[in-house]
Design a protein around this motif. Sequence first.
Motif, short mmCIF file in Angstrom:
data_model
loop_
_atom_site.label_atom_id
_atom_site.label_comp_id
_atom_site.label_asym_id
_atom_site.label_seq_id
_atom_site.Cartn_x
_atom_site.Cartn_y
_atom_site.Cartn_z
N ILE A 1 -54.12 43.57 -42.44
CA ILE A 1 -54.35 42.12 -42.36
C ILE A 1 -55.24 41.90 -41.15
O ILE A 1 -54.89 42.29 -40.03
CB ILE A 1 -53.03 41.34 -42.24
CG1 ILE A 1 -52.16 41.59 -43.48
CG2 ILE A 1 -53.32 39.85 -42.06
CD1 ILE A 1 -50.80 40.96 -43.43
N ALA A 2 -56.39 41.33 -41.41
CA ALA A 2 -57.36 41.08 -40.33
C ALA A 2 -57.54 39.58 -40.16
O ALA A 2 -57.60 38.83 -41.14
CB ALA A 2 -58.70 41.73 -40.66
N HIS A 3 -57.60 39.16 -38.91
CA HIS A 3 -57.84 37.76 -38.56
C HIS A 3 -59.14 37.71 -37.76
O HIS A 3 -59.28 38.43 -36.77
CB HIS A 3 -56.70 37.20 -37.70
CG HIS A 3 -55.38 37.20 -38.38
ND1 HIS A 3 -54.93 36.14 -39.13
CD2 HIS A 3 -54.42 38.15 -38.46
CE1 HIS A 3 -53.75 36.44 -39.63
NE2 HIS A 3 -53.42 37.65 -39.24
N TYR A 4 -60.07 36.87 -38.20
CA TYR A 4 -61.37 36.74 -37.55
C TYR A 4 -61.62 35.30 -37.16
O TYR A 4 -61.26 34.37 -37.88
CB TYR A 4 -62.51 37.14 -38.49
CG TYR A 4 -62.53 38.57 -38.95
CD1 TYR A 4 -61.84 39.59 -38.31
CD2 TYR A 4 -63.27 38.91 -40.08
CE1 TYR A 4 -61.90 40.90 -38.75
CE2 TYR A 4 -63.33 40.22 -40.53
CZ TYR A 4 -62.65 41.21 -39.87
OH TYR A 4 -62.71 42.50 -40.32
N ARG A 5 -62.29 35.11 -36.03
CA ARG A 5 -62.82 33.81 -35.65
C ARG A 5 -64.31 34.02 -35.42
O ARG A 5 -64.72 34.75 -34.52
CB ARG A 5 -62.17 33.24 -34.39
CG ARG A 5 -62.74 31.86 -34.02
CD ARG A 5 -62.07 31.24 -32.80
NE ARG A 5 -60.66 31.02 -33.02
CZ ARG A 5 -60.15 29.93 -33.62
NH1 ARG A 5 -60.94 28.99 -34.08
NH2 ARG A 5 -58.84 29.81 -33.75
N GLU B 1 -70.35 30.79 -38.83
CA GLU B 1 -69.27 30.84 -39.83
C GLU B 1 -69.77 30.99 -41.27
O GLU B 1 -69.14 31.68 -42.06
CB GLU B 1 -68.33 29.64 -39.69
CG GLU B 1 -69.00 28.30 -39.78
CD GLU B 1 -69.45 27.74 -38.42
OE1 GLU B 1 -69.65 26.52 -38.38
OE2 GLU B 1 -69.59 28.49 -37.46
N ASP B 2 -70.88 30.38 -41.62
CA ASP B 2 -71.38 30.51 -42.99
C ASP B 2 -71.95 31.90 -43.24
O ASP B 2 -71.80 32.45 -44.34
CB ASP B 2 -72.40 29.43 -43.31
CG ASP B 2 -71.75 28.05 -43.42
OD1 ASP B 2 -70.53 27.98 -43.69
OD2 ASP B 2 -72.46 27.04 -43.23
N SER C 1 -59.76 29.26 -43.39
CA SER C 1 -58.94 28.11 -43.03
C SER C 1 -59.61 26.82 -43.50
O SER C 1 -60.78 26.59 -43.22
CB SER C 1 -58.76 28.05 -41.51
OG SER C 1 -58.17 26.82 -41.13
N PRO C 2 -58.84 25.95 -44.18
CA PRO C 2 -59.40 24.65 -44.56
C PRO C 2 -59.52 23.70 -43.37
O PRO C 2 -60.27 22.73 -43.42
CB PRO C 2 -58.41 24.12 -45.60
CG PRO C 2 -57.13 24.82 -45.28
CD PRO C 2 -57.51 26.15 -44.70
N ALA C 3 -58.82 24.00 -42.29
CA ALA C 3 -58.84 23.14 -41.10
C ALA C 3 -59.86 23.58 -40.06
O ALA C 3 -60.27 22.77 -39.22
CB ALA C 3 -57.44 23.12 -40.46
N ASP C 4 -60.29 24.85 -40.11
CA ASP C 4 -61.22 25.37 -39.11
C ASP C 4 -62.11 26.39 -39.80
O ASP C 4 -61.69 27.52 -40.08
CB ASP C 4 -60.46 26.01 -37.95
CG ASP C 4 -61.35 26.52 -36.83
OD1 ASP C 4 -62.58 26.64 -37.04
OD2 ASP C 4 -60.82 26.83 -35.76
N ALA C 5 -63.34 26.02 -40.09
CA ALA C 5 -64.26 26.86 -40.88
C ALA C 5 -64.63 28.16 -40.18
O ALA C 5 -65.22 29.05 -40.80
CB ALA C 5 -65.52 26.08 -41.22
#
Length: 114
Positions: free
Chosen positions: A6-10, A16-17, A44-48
């Motif tokens: 499970i990877a989480h990216y910002r 982002e696009d 995330s729908p709250a933070d693209a």
Amino acid sequence: MTFVVIAHYRALPGAEDQVAGSLGRMTAPSRAEPGNLAYNVCRSPADATVFAIYEEYVDEAAFIAHTSSDHFARWLRAEVLPRLQERHRHDLVPLARDEPAGEVPAKGAAPIGR
């Protein structure tokens, strides 16, 4: 035993696009790998800028093969990683099916599923 990542990216602001496009290009070839059981990219729908990837492989060797693939080098290493502000990866294995959910072994006890 299957191997889960499970990877989480910002993404960096403004990237982002590009990150979304490159992650999208990873999906079909990753799912086509012989050892891949699941490859799902979410945003995330709250933070693209926030993404999560759920990957499951028949074993850790299949995941290592994935990280050696041409599409991983092209889309993830070259296009996604340089555009990230944060990256967290969790390498996991499923709990044994006969263990009660949420049970944590006592200190010094054998790990669950062993």
